[in-house]
Design a protein around this motif. Structure first.
Motif, short mmCIF file in Angstrom:
data_model
loop_
_atom_site.label_atom_id
_atom_site.label_comp_id
_atom_site.label_asym_id
_atom_site.label_seq_id
_atom_site.Cartn_x
_atom_site.Cartn_y
_atom_site.Cartn_z
N ILE A 52 0.88 -1.18 0.00
CA ILE A 52 0.00 0.00 0.00
C ILE A 52 0.91 1.22 0.00
O ILE A 52 1.74 1.37 0.90
CB ILE A 52 -0.90 0.03 1.26
CG1 ILE A 52 -1.75 -1.25 1.33
CG2 ILE A 52 -1.80 1.26 1.25
CD1 ILE A 52 -2.56 -1.39 2.64
N VAL A 53 0.76 2.08 -1.00
CA VAL A 53 1.55 3.32 -1.01
C VAL A 53 0.63 4.43 -0.52
O VAL A 53 -0.37 4.77 -1.17
CB VAL A 53 2.10 3.64 -2.41
CG1 VAL A 53 2.84 4.98 -2.38
CG2 VAL A 53 3.02 2.54 -2.88
N GLY A 54 0.96 4.98 0.66
CA GLY A 54 0.15 6.04 1.27
C GLY A 54 -0.54 5.52 2.52
O GLY A 54 -1.34 4.58 2.45
N GLY A 55 -0.19 6.11 3.64
CA GLY A 55 -0.76 5.68 4.92
C GLY A 55 -1.53 6.79 5.58
O GLY A 55 -1.35 7.08 6.76
N GLY A 56 -2.41 7.46 4.81
CA GLY A 56 -3.42 8.34 5.39
C GLY A 56 -4.63 7.47 5.73
O GLY A 56 -4.51 6.23 5.75
N PRO A 57 -5.78 8.08 5.98
CA PRO A 57 -6.94 7.26 6.34
C PRO A 57 -7.31 6.20 5.30
O PRO A 57 -7.75 5.11 5.66
CB PRO A 57 -8.07 8.28 6.51
CG PRO A 57 -7.55 9.56 5.95
CD PRO A 57 -6.07 9.50 6.03
N ALA A 58 -7.09 6.49 4.01
CA ALA A 58 -7.44 5.51 2.96
C ALA A 58 -6.51 4.30 3.05
O ALA A 58 -6.96 3.15 3.11
CB ALA A 58 -7.37 6.16 1.59
N GLY A 59 -5.20 4.54 3.06
CA GLY A 59 -4.24 3.43 3.13
C GLY A 59 -4.36 2.66 4.43
O GLY A 59 -4.28 1.42 4.45
N LEU A 60 -4.57 3.39 5.52
CA LEU A 60 -4.71 2.74 6.83
C LEU A 60 -5.98 1.89 6.90
O LEU A 60 -5.98 0.81 7.48
CB LEU A 60 -4.74 3.81 7.93
CG LEU A 60 -3.38 4.43 8.25
CD1 LEU A 60 -3.55 5.79 8.92
CD2 LEU A 60 -2.57 3.49 9.14
N GLY A 61 -7.06 2.41 6.29
CA GLY A 61 -8.32 1.65 6.28
C GLY A 61 -8.13 0.32 5.56
O GLY A 61 -8.63 -0.72 6.00
N ALA A 62 -7.39 0.35 4.45
CA ALA A 62 -7.12 -0.88 3.69
C ALA A 62 -6.21 -1.81 4.49
O ALA A 62 -6.45 -3.03 4.56
CB ALA A 62 -6.47 -0.53 2.35
N ALA A 63 -5.19 -1.22 5.13
CA ALA A 63 -4.23 -2.05 5.90
C ALA A 63 -4.92 -2.75 7.07
O ALA A 63 -4.60 -3.90 7.38
CB ALA A 63 -3.09 -1.16 6.42
N LEU A 64 -5.89 -2.07 7.68
CA LEU A 64 -6.59 -2.67 8.83
C LEU A 64 -7.37 -3.91 8.39
O LEU A 64 -7.30 -4.97 9.03
CB LEU A 64 -7.52 -1.62 9.47
CG LEU A 64 -8.26 -2.05 10.73
CD1 LEU A 64 -7.30 -2.50 11.82
CD2 LEU A 64 -9.14 -0.92 11.25
N VAL A 65 -8.11 -3.78 7.29
CA VAL A 65 -8.88 -4.93 6.79
C VAL A 65 -7.95 -6.08 6.42
O VAL A 65 -8.18 -7.24 6.79
CB VAL A 65 -9.69 -4.53 5.53
CG1 VAL A 65 -10.30 -5.75 4.86
CG2 VAL A 65 -10.77 -3.54 5.89
N LEU A 95 -1.36 -4.15 -5.43
CA LEU A 95 -0.84 -2.83 -5.09
C LEU A 95 -2.00 -1.85 -4.93
O LEU A 95 -2.83 -1.71 -5.84
CB LEU A 95 0.09 -2.36 -6.22
CG LEU A 95 0.64 -0.95 -6.13
CD1 LEU A 95 1.55 -0.78 -4.91
CD2 LEU A 95 1.43 -0.62 -7.41
N ILE A 96 -2.06 -1.21 -3.75
CA ILE A 96 -3.07 -0.16 -3.53
C ILE A 96 -2.36 1.18 -3.48
O ILE A 96 -1.40 1.36 -2.72
CB ILE A 96 -3.83 -0.38 -2.20
CG1 ILE A 96 -4.54 -1.73 -2.17
CG2 ILE A 96 -4.83 0.76 -1.96
CD1 ILE A 96 -5.19 -2.07 -0.83
N ILE A 97 -2.84 2.12 -4.28
CA ILE A 97 -2.29 3.48 -4.23
C ILE A 97 -3.28 4.35 -3.46
O ILE A 97 -4.45 4.48 -3.85
CB ILE A 97 -2.06 4.06 -5.64
CG1 ILE A 97 -1.19 3.12 -6.49
CG2 ILE A 97 -1.42 5.45 -5.55
CD1 ILE A 97 0.21 2.87 -5.97
N ALA A 98 -2.80 4.92 -2.36
CA ALA A 98 -3.63 5.80 -1.51
C ALA A 98 -2.79 7.00 -1.12
O ALA A 98 -2.66 7.35 0.06
CB ALA A 98 -4.10 5.03 -0.28
N ALA A 99 -2.19 7.63 -2.14
CA ALA A 99 -1.15 8.65 -1.90
C ALA A 99 -1.70 10.07 -1.81
O ALA A 99 -0.94 11.02 -1.63
CB ALA A 99 -0.11 8.57 -3.01
N GLY A 100 -3.01 10.24 -1.94
CA GLY A 100 -3.61 11.56 -1.73
C GLY A 100 -3.44 12.49 -2.92
O GLY A 100 -3.16 12.07 -4.05
#
Ligand SMILES: Cc1cc2nc3c(=O)[nH]c(=O)nc-3n(C[C@H](O)[C@H](O)[C@H](O)COP(=O)(O)OP(=O)(O)OC[C@H]3O[C@@H](n4cnc5c(N)ncnc54)[C@H](O)[C@@H]3O)c2cc1C
Length: 299
Positions: free
Chosen positions: A6-19, A103-108
């Motif tokens: 996951i590239v990007g650990g804002g709320p979007a990337g974190l939400g994916a990482a949690l699941v 690969l998830i892109i959540a880079a804002g």
């Protein structure tokens, strides 16, 4: 090869990482800690966290996500991404590589503002971009709206709901029709088309707006609408369908037009752009990745 990068650990990337962490998937969460809302003192509208400091929100979120042992946090920037057999390779700024099936892109997003002296001193403290995030704090105050986009008409009507002491400025652009101007003026909203050259005040709190013709306008805060561009410079090697802001176009579950590549949050142009939507979008995309990995295992 891990399950997902996951590239990007804002709320979007974190939400994916949690699941994905809770599904026991191996995840590399790559984040260089430059969130778009890092300039603000407090974030609003996220149930159970209304008014939280952005860094506190991140601290709690990372603490929760990193409880799951299959999630690894890489605190650095992704600088390049390539397609390879069975997935993707991510190259980081220190030259490390992560190989992942998905690969998830959540880079804002990047925000591009008009060149106005002092703007960055006030942005996030007394100048903002979204009334749902910060309108309540400026209710009934003398506020200023600056935008070079025709959507200024809608934004002016919206802001009037929070404060009727509203001055609207197009920064030298002719983006309000005569009809639009009449509508706003009928509510005593003052319209200025002269460009702004500077914002002045102290400790981030706006006091005066300086116009090109030398006029000074007293205002205590307001809203400045930037142009947005997706932060995808590191994705040059991949050819995916784009959104109108250069982000990654996806289906309803966050799948892009490139197999195995997903996008979440601001990068996928999820609207409205709010923390709670980004977190929910990441959650949804995490489910999509886990579903696809599961189906592939049974194919
Ligand atoms: C001034 C301001 C005030 C706001 N106030 C509110 C509010 O009160 N309430 C609200 O709900 N929303 C608010 N927002 C909107 C909110 O910040 C966004 O909706 C939300 O942050 C989008 O989440 P995201 O995860 O998509 O992107 P972001 O939060 O921007 O996260 C993207 C992450 O990706 C990382 N990244 C980017 N490129 C790379 C790379 N190449 N390698 C590694 N990491 C990378 C960044 O460092 C960042 O951590 C505000 C925004 C701004 C600008």
């Amino acid at each position: 090869m891990i399950d997902c990068a996951i590239v990007g650990g804002g709320p979007a990337g974190l939400g994916a990482a949690l699941v994905l962490g809770r599904a026991g998937r191996s995840v590399a969460l790559i984040d260089d800690n430059r969130p778009r809302n890092g300039v603000t003192r407090s974030s609003h509208g996220f149930l159970t966290r209304d008014g939280v400091r952005p860094d506190e929100f991140r601290r709690i979120a990372y603490e929760e996500v990193l409880k799951y042992p299959s999630v690894e946090h890489w605190q650095e920037a992704a600088v390049d991404i390539y397609k390879q057999e069975g997935g993707f390779g991510v190259i980081t700024q220190t030259g490390e590589q992560v190989q992942a099936k998905k690969l998830i892109i959540a880079a804002g997003l990047k925000e591009i503002f008009p060149e106005i002296k002092g703007l960055q001193d006030f942005y996030g403290k007394s100048l903002f971009n979204c009334p749902y995030c910060d309108g309540w704090e400026w209710r009934d105050q003398p506020i200023f709206l600056l935008s070079e986009d025709p959507s200024i008409f809608h934004m002016a009507k919206l802001l009037y709901h929070w404060s009727q002491d509203l001055i609207v400025c197009t920064n030298g652009k002719s983006v309000l029709s005569t009809e639009n101007q009449k509508v706003l003026e009928s509510k005593n909203i003052r319209i200025i088309e002269t460009p702004v050259v500077a914002f002045e005040g102290q400790n981030g709190m706006l006091e005066q707006v300086i116009l090109e013709d030398g006029r000074r306008i007293e205002r205590s805060g307001g809203f400045v609408i930037p142009k947005w561009e997706a932060k995808v410079d590191f994705l040059k090697q991949l050819e995916y369908a784009q959104t109108e802001f250069g982000g990654i176009a996806t289906d309803a579950m966050g799948r892009s037009t490139v197999a195995g590549l997903y996008a979440a949050g601001d990068t996928a142009y999820v609207r409205p752009s709010q923390l709670i939507y980004a977190a929910a979008d990441g959650h949804k995309v995490g489910i999509a990745v886990n579903t696809d990995l599961t189906e592939e295992a049974f194919a």
